[in-house]
Write a protein that holds these residues in place. Structure first.
Motif, PDB file in Angstrom:
ATOM      1  N   THR A 146       0.937  -0.563  -0.418  1.00  0.00           N
ATOM      2  CA  THR A 146       0.157   0.019  -0.017  1.00  0.00           C
ATOM      3  C   THR A 146       1.471   1.121  -0.097  1.00  0.00           C
ATOM      4  O   THR A 146       0.710   1.660  -1.066  1.00  0.00           O
ATOM      5  CB  THR A 146      -1.250   0.044   1.090  1.00  0.00           C
ATOM      6  OG1 THR A 146      -1.739  -1.327   1.219  1.00  0.00           O
ATOM      7  CG2 THR A 146      -2.516   1.183   1.189  1.00  0.00           C
ATOM      8  N   TYR A 147       1.780   1.271   0.757  1.00  0.00           N
ATOM      9  CA  TYR A 147       2.904   2.430   1.319  1.00  0.00           C
ATOM     10  C   TYR A 147       2.891   2.719  -0.692  1.00  0.00           C
ATOM     11  O   TYR A 147       3.651   3.465  -0.881  1.00  0.00           O
ATOM     12  CB  TYR A 147       3.852   1.916   2.112  1.00  0.00           C
ATOM     13  CG  TYR A 147       4.604   3.371   2.162  1.00  0.00           C
ATOM     14  CD1 TYR A 147       4.681   3.873   3.427  1.00  0.00           C
ATOM     15  CD2 TYR A 147       6.133   3.945   1.583  1.00  0.00           C
ATOM     16  CE1 TYR A 147       5.497   5.142   3.936  1.00  0.00           C
ATOM     17  CE2 TYR A 147       6.186   4.687   1.560  1.00  0.00           C
ATOM     18  CZ  TYR A 147       6.356   5.729   3.202  1.00  0.00           C
ATOM     19  OH  TYR A 147       7.234   6.151   3.447  1.00  0.00           O
ATOM     20  N   ALA A 148       3.789   1.351  -1.369  1.00  0.00           N
ATOM     21  CA  ALA A 148       4.384   2.235  -2.674  1.00  0.00           C
ATOM     22  C   ALA A 148       3.309   1.962  -3.159  1.00  0.00           C
ATOM     23  O   ALA A 148       4.069   2.968  -4.676  1.00  0.00           O
ATOM     24  CB  ALA A 148       5.158   0.128  -3.235  1.00  0.00           C
ATOM     25  N   LEU A 149       2.457   1.535  -3.486  1.00  0.00           N
ATOM     26  CA  LEU A 149       1.082   2.425  -4.252  1.00  0.00           C
ATOM     27  C   LEU A 149       0.964   3.733  -4.391  1.00  0.00           C
ATOM     28  O   LEU A 149       0.824   4.835  -5.463  1.00  0.00           O
ATOM     29  CB  LEU A 149      -0.329   1.683  -3.937  1.00  0.00           C
ATOM     30  CG  LEU A 149      -1.792   1.947  -4.794  1.00  0.00           C
ATOM     31  CD1 LEU A 149      -1.057   2.122  -6.201  1.00  0.00           C
ATOM     32  CD2 LEU A 149      -2.667   1.288  -4.294  1.00  0.00           C
ATOM     33  N   LEU A 150       1.009   4.056  -3.252  1.00  0.00           N
ATOM     34  CA  LEU A 150       0.514   5.199  -2.636  1.00  0.00           C
ATOM     35  C   LEU A 150       2.192   6.562  -3.058  1.00  0.00           C
ATOM     36  O   LEU A 150       1.959   7.105  -3.521  1.00  0.00           O
ATOM     37  CB  LEU A 150       0.708   5.926  -0.834  1.00  0.00           C
ATOM     38  CG  LEU A 150      -0.520   5.779  -0.500  1.00  0.00           C
ATOM     39  CD1 LEU A 150      -0.521   5.366   1.273  1.00  0.00           C
ATOM     40  CD2 LEU A 150      -1.659   6.109  -1.106  1.00  0.00           C
ATOM     41  N   ALA A 151       2.774   5.928  -3.257  1.00  0.00           N
ATOM     42  CA  ALA A 151       4.457   6.133  -4.216  1.00  0.00           C
ATOM     43  C   ALA A 151       4.143   6.452  -5.457  1.00  0.00           C
ATOM     44  O   ALA A 151       4.685   7.488  -5.141  1.00  0.00           O
ATOM     45  CB  ALA A 151       5.930   5.889  -3.270  1.00  0.00           C
ATOM     46  N   PHE A 152       3.529   6.089  -5.868  1.00  0.00           N
ATOM     47  CA  PHE A 152       3.677   5.627  -7.134  1.00  0.00           C
ATOM     48  C   PHE A 152       2.498   6.739  -7.648  1.00  0.00           C
ATOM     49  O   PHE A 152       2.864   7.555  -8.590  1.00  0.00           O
ATOM     50  CB  PHE A 152       2.893   4.067  -7.814  1.00  0.00           C
ATOM     51  CG  PHE A 152       2.084   3.741  -8.710  1.00  0.00           C
ATOM     52  CD1 PHE A 152       3.525   3.646 -10.051  1.00  0.00           C
ATOM     53  CD2 PHE A 152       1.380   3.640  -9.354  1.00  0.00           C
ATOM     54  CE1 PHE A 152       3.125   3.233 -11.292  1.00  0.00           C
ATOM     55  CE2 PHE A 152       1.228   3.990 -10.752  1.00  0.00           C
ATOM     56  CZ  PHE A 152       2.138   3.726 -11.765  1.00  0.00           C
ATOM     57  N   ILE A 153       1.801   7.080  -6.954  1.00  0.00           N
ATOM     58  CA  ILE A 153       0.870   7.655  -7.504  1.00  0.00           C
ATOM     59  C   ILE A 153       1.377   9.459  -7.092  1.00  0.00           C
ATOM     60  O   ILE A 153       1.625  10.391  -8.145  1.00  0.00           O
ATOM     61  CB  ILE A 153      -0.148   7.433  -6.473  1.00  0.00           C
ATOM     62  CG1 ILE A 153      -1.158   6.845  -6.959  1.00  0.00           C
ATOM     63  CG2 ILE A 153      -2.040   8.685  -6.818  1.00  0.00           C
ATOM     64  CD1 ILE A 153      -2.745   6.712  -5.755  1.00  0.00           C
ATOM     65  N   ALA A 154       2.094   9.315  -6.372  1.00  0.00           N
ATOM     66  CA  ALA A 154       2.974  10.972  -6.126  1.00  0.00           C
ATOM     67  C   ALA A 154       3.781  10.511  -6.832  1.00  0.00           C
ATOM     68  O   ALA A 154       4.228  11.970  -7.637  1.00  0.00           O
ATOM     69  CB  ALA A 154       3.229  10.527  -4.141  1.00  0.00           C
ATOM     70  N   SER A 155       4.252  10.092  -7.015  1.00  0.00           N
ATOM     71  CA  SER A 155       5.437   9.803  -8.178  1.00  0.00           C
ATOM     72  C   SER A 155       4.927  10.611  -9.187  1.00  0.00           C
ATOM     73  O   SER A 155       5.689  11.267 -10.659  1.00  0.00           O
ATOM     74  CB  SER A 155       6.181   8.862  -8.468  1.00  0.00           C
ATOM     75  OG  SER A 155       7.179   8.788  -8.957  1.00  0.00           O
ATOM     76  N   ILE A 156       3.968   9.850 -10.221  1.00  0.00           N
ATOM     77  CA  ILE A 156       2.782  10.391 -10.856  1.00  0.00           C
ATOM     78  C   ILE A 156       2.846  11.669 -11.007  1.00  0.00           C
ATOM     79  O   ILE A 156       2.986  12.263 -11.781  1.00  0.00           O
ATOM     80  CB  ILE A 156       1.800   9.138 -11.011  1.00  0.00           C
ATOM     81  CG1 ILE A 156       1.876   7.836 -11.816  1.00  0.00           C
ATOM     82  CG2 ILE A 156       1.294  10.031 -12.408  1.00  0.00           C
ATOM     83  CD1 ILE A 156       2.858   7.653 -13.292  1.00  0.00           C
ATOM     84  N   TYR A 157       2.212  12.313 -10.050  1.00  0.00           N
ATOM     85  CA  TYR A 157       2.495  13.120 -10.175  1.00  0.00           C
ATOM     86  C   TYR A 157       3.218  14.569 -10.060  1.00  0.00           C
ATOM     87  O   TYR A 157       3.526  15.799 -10.536  1.00  0.00           O
ATOM     88  CB  TYR A 157       1.345  13.702  -8.266  1.00  0.00           C
ATOM     89  CG  TYR A 157       0.720  15.317  -8.599  1.00  0.00           C
ATOM     90  CD1 TYR A 157       0.004  16.247  -9.009  1.00  0.00           C
ATOM     91  CD2 TYR A 157       2.055  16.062  -7.596  1.00  0.00           C
ATOM     92  CE1 TYR A 157       0.275  17.396  -9.026  1.00  0.00           C
ATOM     93  CE2 TYR A 157       1.804  16.869  -6.923  1.00  0.00           C
ATOM     94  CZ  TYR A 157       0.447  17.773  -8.089  1.00  0.00           C
ATOM     95  OH  TYR A 157       0.288  19.180  -7.441  1.00  0.00           O
ATOM     96  N   PHE A 158       3.932  13.986  -9.136  1.00  0.00           N
ATOM     97  CA  PHE A 158       5.126  14.909  -9.278  1.00  0.00           C
ATOM     98  C   PHE A 158       6.343  15.033 -11.066  1.00  0.00           C
ATOM     99  O   PHE A 158       6.439  15.614 -11.347  1.00  0.00           O
ATOM    100  CB  PHE A 158       6.771  14.796  -8.190  1.00  0.00           C
ATOM    101  CG  PHE A 158       6.129  14.543  -7.307  1.00  0.00           C
ATOM    102  CD1 PHE A 158       5.729  15.837  -6.359  1.00  0.00           C
ATOM    103  CD2 PHE A 158       6.561  13.175  -6.197  1.00  0.00           C
ATOM    104  CE1 PHE A 158       5.810  15.734  -5.329  1.00  0.00           C
ATOM    105  CE2 PHE A 158       6.155  13.872  -4.547  1.00  0.00           C
ATOM    106  CZ  PHE A 158       6.429  15.193  -3.859  1.00  0.00           C
ATOM    107  N   GLY A 159       5.604  13.556 -11.714  1.00  0.00           N
ATOM    108  CA  GLY A 159       5.919  13.707 -12.931  1.00  0.00           C
ATOM    109  C   GLY A 159       5.314  14.582 -13.605  1.00  0.00           C
ATOM    110  O   GLY A 159       6.329  15.427 -14.595  1.00  0.00           O
ATOM    111  N   PHE A 160       4.645  15.336 -13.800  1.00  0.00           N
ATOM    112  CA  PHE A 160       3.717  15.884 -14.677  1.00  0.00           C
ATOM    113  C   PHE A 160       3.488  17.192 -13.568  1.00  0.00           C
ATOM    114  O   PHE A 160       4.113  17.539 -14.593  1.00  0.00           O
ATOM    115  CB  PHE A 160       2.157  15.470 -14.236  1.00  0.00           C
ATOM    116  CG  PHE A 160       1.583  14.216 -15.340  1.00  0.00           C
ATOM    117  CD1 PHE A 160       1.837  14.549 -16.851  1.00  0.00           C
ATOM    118  CD2 PHE A 160       1.323  12.963 -14.403  1.00  0.00           C
ATOM    119  CE1 PHE A 160       1.519  13.875 -17.292  1.00  0.00           C
ATOM    120  CE2 PHE A 160       0.474  11.907 -15.708  1.00  0.00           C
ATOM    121  CZ  PHE A 160       0.946  12.763 -16.670  1.00  0.00           C
TER     122      PHE A 160
END
Length: 256
Positions: free
Chosen positions: A198-212
């Motif tokens: 779950t922590y990794a999933l939240l980090a993935f979402i945050a990373s997608i956002y930081f990328g955009f």
């Protein structure tokens, strides 16, 4: 790398104890027993470890850029002056603060649905444990602010330079396009933050956002937003631990 990952390296750190004398002499008054206000680890030892670990990511980013160079203007020069003048510019501050709002909204949603999600409860528990380990039992707001700013700056600069400024642009140059490069970079980012699925999933979402955010503005706005969010997360967690005596007691019990 957030506070949970950094604290893995500090997990076995402790204040050294003196060995007892072979022939102890009676003392007129007993030594005071440790209190709950004593730090679990010698401050600021965990903070120094945190800086060293995050610094390795920045070193890795510039080393990779040396052997697999991007264009000369694609990655900021390793200069404090270059970062300072750009990070503290009014446009960067404004965009960075606004850019933090979606992340805070996501955190707020997770907070409200946490009671019905054991997975999110484990994420919160892991984060709270790590923050308590980092700050010590006192968890004072002043220490939380100082540590949160330290974590935010180090994580914001090092992770954004490595993942967004170097990896995302390098993968984009391989023909993946921005979306494909952002997805793959975010997978790597999530794996590096895999305290739990779950922590990794939240980090993935945050990373997608930081990328955009990076793609739509610049690297300095992404760094600022990342730094501010991490700092707020540490302070919020410390405040929660300080106000909830039952939570603090249960977390303290895990150290024994």
């Amino acid at each position: 790398m957030g506070v949970c990952e950094c604290m893995r390296a500090c997990e076995h750190s402790s204040v050294p104890r003196a060995n007892p004398s072979p022939n102890p002499k009676p003392s007129p008054s007993p030594s005071p027993s440790p209190t709950n206000d004593e730090p679990l680890v010698a401050f600021p030892k965990p903070q120094i470890t945190l800086c060293l670990l995050q610094g390795q990511l920045l070193t890795l980013a510039y080393a990779l850029n040396y052997f697999f160079p991007l264009s000369s203007s694609a990655i900021p020069p390793p200069s404090l002056a270059a970062y300072g003048s750009n990070l503290l510019s009014p446009p960067t501050i404004a965009i960075g603060l606004l850019g933090t709002l979606p992340l805070l909204l996501l955190a707020l949603v997770c907070h409200f649905i946490e009671k019905g999600s054991p997975a999110l409860q484990r994420v919160s528990r892991t984060t709270e444990y790590s923050v308590l380990r980092l700050l010590g039992p006192s968890s004072s707001i002043s220490r939380a602010v100082a540590t949160g700013c330290l974590l935010g700056i180090t994580a914001g600069v090092t992770e954004e330079i490595l993942f967004r400024c170097f990896l995302l642009q390098k993968l984009q140059g391989f023909g993946l396009g921005f979306v494909g490069a952002n997805l793959l970079t975010s997978v790597l980012f999530a794996l590096g933050h895999r305290v739990s699925n779950t922590y990794a999933l939240l980090a993935f979402i945050a990373s997608i956002y930081f990328g955009f955010l990076f793609g739509g503005t610049n690297i300095y706005a992404a760094i600022f937003a990342h730094a501010v969010y991490d700092a707020i997360a540490v302070v919020w967690c410390a405040r929660k631990i300080g106000k909830d005596k039952a939570l603090r007691a249960s977390l303290m019990a895990e150290f024994e």
